[in-house]
Write an enzyme that holds these catalytic residues in place. Sequence first.
Site, PDB file in Angstrom:
ATOM      1  N   LYS A   6       0.796  -1.173  -0.089  1.00  0.00           N
ATOM      2  CA  LYS A   6      -0.116  -0.090   0.086  1.00  0.00           C
ATOM      3  C   LYS A   6       0.928   1.204   0.059  1.00  0.00           C
ATOM      4  O   LYS A   6       2.002   1.192   0.779  1.00  0.00           O
ATOM      5  CB  LYS A   6      -0.878   0.185   1.173  1.00  0.00           C
ATOM      6  CG  LYS A   6      -2.004   1.111   1.478  1.00  0.00           C
ATOM      7  CD  LYS A   6      -2.803   0.916   2.547  1.00  0.00           C
ATOM      8  CE  LYS A   6      -3.534   1.954   2.796  1.00  0.00           C
ATOM      9  NZ  LYS A   6      -4.880   1.962   3.959  1.00  0.00           N
ATOM     10  N   SER A  44      -9.484   2.055   2.941  1.00  0.00           N
ATOM     11  CA  SER A  44      -8.730   2.682   2.161  1.00  0.00           C
ATOM     12  C   SER A  44      -7.934   2.043   1.485  1.00  0.00           C
ATOM     13  O   SER A  44      -7.077   2.537   0.463  1.00  0.00           O
ATOM     14  CB  SER A  44      -7.949   4.036   2.980  1.00  0.00           C
ATOM     15  OG  SER A  44      -7.327   3.257   3.960  1.00  0.00           O
ATOM     16  N   SER A  49      -9.906  -0.345   7.266  1.00  0.00           N
ATOM     17  CA  SER A  49      -9.554  -0.431   5.827  1.00  0.00           C
ATOM     18  C   SER A  49      -8.450  -1.472   5.118  1.00  0.00           C
ATOM     19  O   SER A  49      -8.387  -1.533   4.156  1.00  0.00           O
ATOM     20  CB  SER A  49      -8.571   0.969   5.672  1.00  0.00           C
ATOM     21  OG  SER A  49      -9.134   2.211   5.595  1.00  0.00           O
TER      22      SER A  49
HETATM   23  N1  GLN Z   1     -13.130   4.506   6.397  1.00  0.00           N
HETATM   24  C1  GLN Z   1     -12.580   4.853   7.694  1.00  0.00           C
HETATM   25  C2  GLN Z   1     -12.288   6.384   7.463  1.00  0.00           C
HETATM   26  O1  GLN Z   1     -12.263   6.921   6.753  1.00  0.00           O
HETATM   27  C3  GLN Z   1     -11.400   4.009   7.886  1.00  0.00           C
HETATM   28  C4  GLN Z   1     -10.237   4.120   7.163  1.00  0.00           C
HETATM   29  C5  GLN Z   1      -9.108   3.372   7.579  1.00  0.00           C
HETATM   30  O2  GLN Z   1      -9.298   2.354   8.399  1.00  0.00           O
HETATM   31  N2  GLN Z   1      -7.818   3.944   7.320  1.00  0.00           N
HETATM   32  O3  GLN Z   1     -11.531   6.861   8.423  1.00  0.00           O
END
Ligand code: GLN
Length: 487
Positions: free
Chosen positions: A79, A154, A178
């Site tokens: 990532k 994400s 995420s």
């Molecule tokens: N969807 C959540 C956010 O927007 C979690 C994102 C994540 O785990 N990095 O913060």
Amino acid sequence: MAELHAQTLTELAAGLRAGKFSSVELTRHFLERISKYDAELNAFITVTSELALAQAADADARIAAGTASALTGLPLAHKDIFCTDGVLTTCGSKMLSNFVSPYDATVVTRLKQAGMVMLGKTNMDEFAMGSSNETSFYGAVKNPWNLAKVPGGSSGGSAAAVAARIAPAATGTDTGGSIRQPAALTSLTGIKPTYGRVSRYGMIAFASSLDQGGVMCLSAEDAALLLQSMSGFDVQDSTSVDTPVPDYSATLNQSLKGLKIGLVKEFFEQGLSNENAKPVREALAVYEQLGARLVEVSLPNLPLSVPTYYVVAPAECSSNLSRFDGVRFGYRCDNPRDLQDLYTRSRGEGFGSEVKRRIMTGTYVLSAGYYDAYYLRAQKIRRLITEEFANAFKQVDVLMGPTSPTTAFDIGAKVDDPVTMYLNDIYTIGANLAGLPAMSIPCGFLDGLPVGLQIIGGHFAEAKLLNVAHGYQQVTDWHKRMPERYA
Ligand code: GLN
């Protein structure tokens, strides 16, 4: 022999060791698939072909010399939140669109030392803020199961890359879901370890008390292999925990007879679309056949996890992202008039709108007049949720439920409605607030779209989670299905 890309990491490792193919051949195969398919998926921000082939040649030499580890010669993608020495590291943002990292994140170092081959860096929501991969400066990622749908976020680029079999495995990070939510939406096995199990050094910070690195791959067996190398104490991360890493592969086959599975009452009451509940309930029935017992547990404060998270995470991000000032690294605006103009225009032009929304929310909840009303209260609720989980684990071994309230949704469907978008993580955020390990594994399909089963464990129960997931994957084949287009 199945096509190379149809094999799990574990199968590929056996093939390499048996000399059926070389790491260079294997790496070429995935690089070719990336050039064939990534234009439509947008899963990669950077493909490091030359570096990958050089690493593969080194790996082949290591295998020939008999100094290989279990992972030597196997390709993977990182990532783009993990710093990679000499390679562009963008975090999905214009702010870092010119940032070539001068060092490797610990996760990258450890997998490199194990001899893994890096194929490239995957697309992601900007600074990991999002649930659909639509906030990336590099554009939306497509879901390999249906190109009109989001892959989740994400870690959406990692999810799409592995689901389309253009990479056999990938790293991800999970601050509020995420790893698990995109794994669910693309039919992958994903694990977020206990907070502190995997070093955060060199993993660009979003919300430091919640962020944790982990893996997205095709099976619990593969996850065990990767996690083994990634985990463990790191002097460079003061929150990494100095406890020994158990042998995750050794306990995969333990019997699930007598396993006590807690069903969180609040998970099944809330917003779970009726169809989505069906594959999850069927998976629970499989566990009963394997000898597990289902027990209902209640975590009354868990429904407050989304509002709690959206105070804590923005507060921490507003502090973490203050380092991007146009001075030290990253994007700088053209012709600043003075220092103030340099700061405001670099940040104004370098960050996207979701990141700005979070910074503003975070600054607000931390401000003198609102700290007690929002930030302090959120911290107290976080404590209550953590205690409720701890009590639940006195009664049961693991908790199970859905990973995500719906299957993959249309690209564009939720971008203009942040609150609806935030609710995607209703089932995943609790584990981050409490620092618990949690997984998502494929458990079926609805209208051709994958559904994930979430398994949450007590602190440092990764081995248990992997064992529980592996048991299910021995008697089901959801995790083996792949999108026809990429077969
Ligand atoms: N969807 C959540 C956010 O927007 C979690 C994102 C994540 O785990 N990095 O913060």
